[in-house]
Design an enzyme around this catalytic site. Structure first.
Site, PDB file in Angstrom:
ATOM      1  N   SER A  63       7.391  59.979 -45.581  1.00 15.95           N
ATOM      2  CA  SER A  63       6.346  60.486 -44.677  1.00 15.95           C
ATOM      3  C   SER A  63       5.009  59.972 -45.169  1.00 15.95           C
ATOM      4  O   SER A  63       4.833  59.715 -46.369  1.00 15.95           O
ATOM      5  CB  SER A  63       6.332  62.022 -44.713  1.00 15.95           C
ATOM      6  OG  SER A  63       5.151  62.523 -44.124  1.00 15.95           O
ATOM      7  N   TYR A 117       6.027  69.595 -49.873  1.00 19.68           N
ATOM      8  CA  TYR A 117       6.575  68.562 -48.974  1.00 19.68           C
ATOM      9  C   TYR A 117       6.082  67.181 -49.418  1.00 19.68           C
ATOM     10  O   TYR A 117       6.870  66.232 -49.534  1.00 19.68           O
ATOM     11  CB  TYR A 117       6.140  68.867 -47.542  1.00 19.68           C
ATOM     12  CG  TYR A 117       6.615  67.866 -46.518  1.00 19.68           C
ATOM     13  CD1 TYR A 117       7.948  67.824 -46.125  1.00 19.68           C
ATOM     14  CD2 TYR A 117       5.731  66.956 -45.931  1.00 19.68           C
ATOM     15  CE1 TYR A 117       8.395  66.914 -45.178  1.00 19.68           C
ATOM     16  CE2 TYR A 117       6.155  66.039 -44.985  1.00 19.68           C
ATOM     17  CZ  TYR A 117       7.485  66.020 -44.613  1.00 19.68           C
ATOM     18  OH  TYR A 117       7.923  65.099 -43.676  1.00 19.68           O
TER      19      TYR A 117
HETATM   20  N1  LIG Z   1       8.452  64.857 -37.237  1.00 21.71           N
HETATM   21  C1  LIG Z   1       7.494  64.351 -37.993  1.00 21.71           C
HETATM   22  O1  LIG Z   1       6.303  64.398 -37.648  1.00 21.71           O
HETATM   23  C2  LIG Z   1       7.838  63.639 -39.288  1.00 21.71           C
HETATM   24  C3  LIG Z   1       6.826  62.877 -39.902  1.00 21.71           C
HETATM   25  C4  LIG Z   1       7.109  62.218 -41.093  1.00 21.71           C
HETATM   26  C5  LIG Z   1       8.369  62.314 -41.649  1.00 21.71           C
HETATM   27  N2  LIG Z   1       9.324  63.072 -41.040  1.00 21.71           N
HETATM   28  C6  LIG Z   1      10.631  63.158 -41.695  1.00 21.71           C
HETATM   29  O2  LIG Z   1      11.614  62.682 -40.800  1.00 21.71           O
HETATM   30  C7  LIG Z   1      12.858  63.300 -41.112  1.00 21.71           C
HETATM   31  C8  LIG Z   1      13.498  63.796 -39.828  1.00 21.71           C
HETATM   32  O3  LIG Z   1      12.685  64.801 -39.270  1.00 21.71           O
HETATM   33  P1  LIG Z   1      12.598  65.051 -37.694  1.00 21.71           P
HETATM   34  O4  LIG Z   1      11.186  64.923 -37.326  1.00 21.71           O
HETATM   35  O5  LIG Z   1      13.609  64.256 -36.981  1.00 21.71           O
HETATM   36  O6  LIG Z   1      12.937  66.618 -37.674  1.00 21.71           O
HETATM   37  P2  LIG Z   1      14.123  67.440 -37.003  1.00 21.71           P
HETATM   38  O7  LIG Z   1      14.250  67.104 -35.556  1.00 21.71           O
HETATM   39  O8  LIG Z   1      13.872  68.849 -37.399  1.00 21.71           O
HETATM   40  O9  LIG Z   1      15.440  66.899 -37.750  1.00 21.71           O
HETATM   41  C9  LIG Z   1      15.734  67.253 -39.073  1.00 21.71           C
HETATM   42  C10 LIG Z   1      17.151  66.837 -39.383  1.00 21.71           C
HETATM   43  O10 LIG Z   1      17.432  67.150 -40.757  1.00 21.71           O
HETATM   44  C11 LIG Z   1      18.657  67.862 -40.814  1.00 21.71           C
HETATM   45  N3  LIG Z   1      18.681  68.817 -41.911  1.00 21.71           N
HETATM   46  C12 LIG Z   1      17.720  69.707 -42.265  1.00 21.71           C
HETATM   47  N4  LIG Z   1      18.137  70.464 -43.288  1.00 21.71           N
HETATM   48  C13 LIG Z   1      19.392  70.039 -43.584  1.00 21.71           C
HETATM   49  C14 LIG Z   1      20.354  70.439 -44.549  1.00 21.71           C
HETATM   50  N5  LIG Z   1      20.123  71.447 -45.410  1.00 21.71           N
HETATM   51  N6  LIG Z   1      21.538  69.801 -44.568  1.00 21.71           N
HETATM   52  C15 LIG Z   1      21.810  68.812 -43.704  1.00 21.71           C
HETATM   53  N7  LIG Z   1      20.935  68.384 -42.767  1.00 21.71           N
HETATM   54  C16 LIG Z   1      19.745  69.001 -42.710  1.00 21.71           C
HETATM   55  C17 LIG Z   1      18.754  68.594 -39.491  1.00 21.71           C
HETATM   56  O11 LIG Z   1      20.112  68.865 -39.227  1.00 21.71           O
HETATM   57  P3  LIG Z   1      20.677  70.319 -38.799  1.00 21.71           P
HETATM   58  O12 LIG Z   1      19.663  70.970 -37.945  1.00 21.71           O
HETATM   59  O13 LIG Z   1      21.956  69.978 -38.099  1.00 21.71           O
HETATM   60  O14 LIG Z   1      20.873  71.011 -40.080  1.00 21.71           O
HETATM   61  C18 LIG Z   1      18.180  67.571 -38.524  1.00 21.71           C
HETATM   62  O15 LIG Z   1      19.174  66.681 -38.105  1.00 21.71           O
HETATM   63  C19 LIG Z   1      12.570  64.383 -42.146  1.00 21.71           C
HETATM   64  O16 LIG Z   1      12.911  63.905 -43.425  1.00 21.71           O
HETATM   65  C20 LIG Z   1      11.061  64.573 -42.045  1.00 21.71           C
HETATM   66  O17 LIG Z   1      10.505  64.997 -43.267  1.00 21.71           O
HETATM   67  C21 LIG Z   1       9.089  63.729 -39.868  1.00 21.71           C
END
Ligand SMILES: NC(=O)c1ccc[n+]([C@@H]2O[C@H](COP(=O)([O-])OP(=O)(O)OC[C@H]3O[C@@H](n4cnc5c(N)ncnc54)[C@H](OP(=O)(O)O)[C@@H]3O)[C@@H](O)[C@H]2O)c1
Length: 250
Positions: free
Chosen positions: A136, A148
């Site tokens: 991130s 984070y």
């Molecule tokens: N959205 C943003 O603005 C943003 C910005 C920078 C970086 N990121 C990074 O991008 C990545 C994906 O985030 P996203 O935005 O796509 O969010 P999201 O839609 O909330 O997806 C998060 C994913 O992580 C999985 N996950 C969470 N806890 C878990 C656990 N204990 N075991 C297994 N799987 C788990 C969830 O699966 P389940 O729900 O099935 O458990 C889901 O598939 C993350 O690493 C986040 O830090 C996001």
């Protein structure tokens, strides 16, 4: 630079595949003919993604050692592309962060990718494979997201070391703000005026392009690279600008 790696048709494990960026990555890889192992906790959402992408769903909690082991078992002697997307967020002053939340962030965002990469490295090496870490922009430090930010900076440092020592391709993806369920799940809405949100498909496209292009790091959107350069070259200026646009909580 990292190693250039062909993506089309390669066996890929995608964590966090049940939602957001991970689901978009899975769909892009499926369109490129990649057989997939899709990892998440939510069985129904994982099944919905699998209906679009094919592949095998592995329901696993990456916050536990057992969950990490089950993914390693499903992927050993098979994986060629290991794509760590799963992650959780939390926002608020450090002193208000519950100790259990600190542990969970450390385990899911940092511990699991480290353990899984360690366990699958021999397979990836034999396959001339590639590891991708979705970190991130918070890796360069964001107020009120200290834990984070620490997990994402840790991931970036881990990726840099593995790239030097392992012989496999290693790419770190640093998204800004992405339109997913991330903010609802962390319980705090996105409140800044910029960076603006981008769709998860844009991150998926940047990720695949970076692997094929042999990039060590890619920021999405690309202009965020500038912030990282200022952070690296002039940290005091970066801190001054950060405080100006995002004053510390009292
Ligand atoms: N959205 C943003 O603005 C943003 C910005 C920078 C970086 N990121 C990074 O991008 C990545 C994906 O985030 P996203 O935005 O796509 O969010 P999201 O839609 O909330 O997806 C998060 C994913 O992580 C999985 N996950 C969470 N806890 C878990 C656990 N204990 N075991 C297994 N799987 C788990 C969830 O699966 P389940 O729900 O099935 O458990 C889901 O598939 C993350 O690493 C986040 O830090 C996001």
């Amino acid at each position: 630079m990292s190693r250039r790696t062909r993506v089309a048709g390669r066996n890929a494990v995608v964590t966090g595949a049940s939602s957001g960026i991970g689901a978009a990555v899975a769909e892009r890889l499926a369109a490129m003919g990649c057989p997939l192992v899709l990892v998440g906790r939510d069985r129904d959402r994982l099944a919905a993604v699998r209906a679009r992408t094919g592949g095998r769903a592995v329901v696993a909690d990456l916050g536990t050692a057992r969950g990490v082991e089950s993914v390693a078992e499903a992927a050993v002697d098979w994986v060629e592309l290991l794509i760590h997307v799963a992650g959780i967020g939390w926002a608020g002053p450090l002193a208000d962060t519950p100790a259990t939340t600190v542990d969970e962030l450390m385990a899911v965002n940092l511990g699991a990718p480290v353990q899984l990469t360690r366990a699958l490295l021999p397979t990836l090496r034999a396959a001339d494979g590639h590891v991708v870490f979705v970190a991130s922009i918070a890796a360069i430090g964001v107020a009120n997201e200290a834990v984070y930010a620490a997990t994402k900076a840790g991931l970036r440092g881990f990726a840099d070391a593995v790239r030097l020592e392992s012989g496999v391709g290693v790419t770190t993806v640093l998204p800004g703000v992405v339109a997913t369920e991330y903010f609802r799940r962390r319980g705090t809405a996105y409140h800044r005026r910029f960076p603006r949100m981008v769709p998860p498909q844009r991150v998926a496209a940047g990720l695949v392009g970076a692997v094929e292009g042999g990039k060590a790091e890619v920021f999405v959107p690309r202009w965020l690279t500038l912030g990282a350069r200022v952070h690296g070259a002039a940290p005091a200026t970066f801190a001054r600008l950060s405080r100006r646009f995002d004053p510390p909580a009292r």
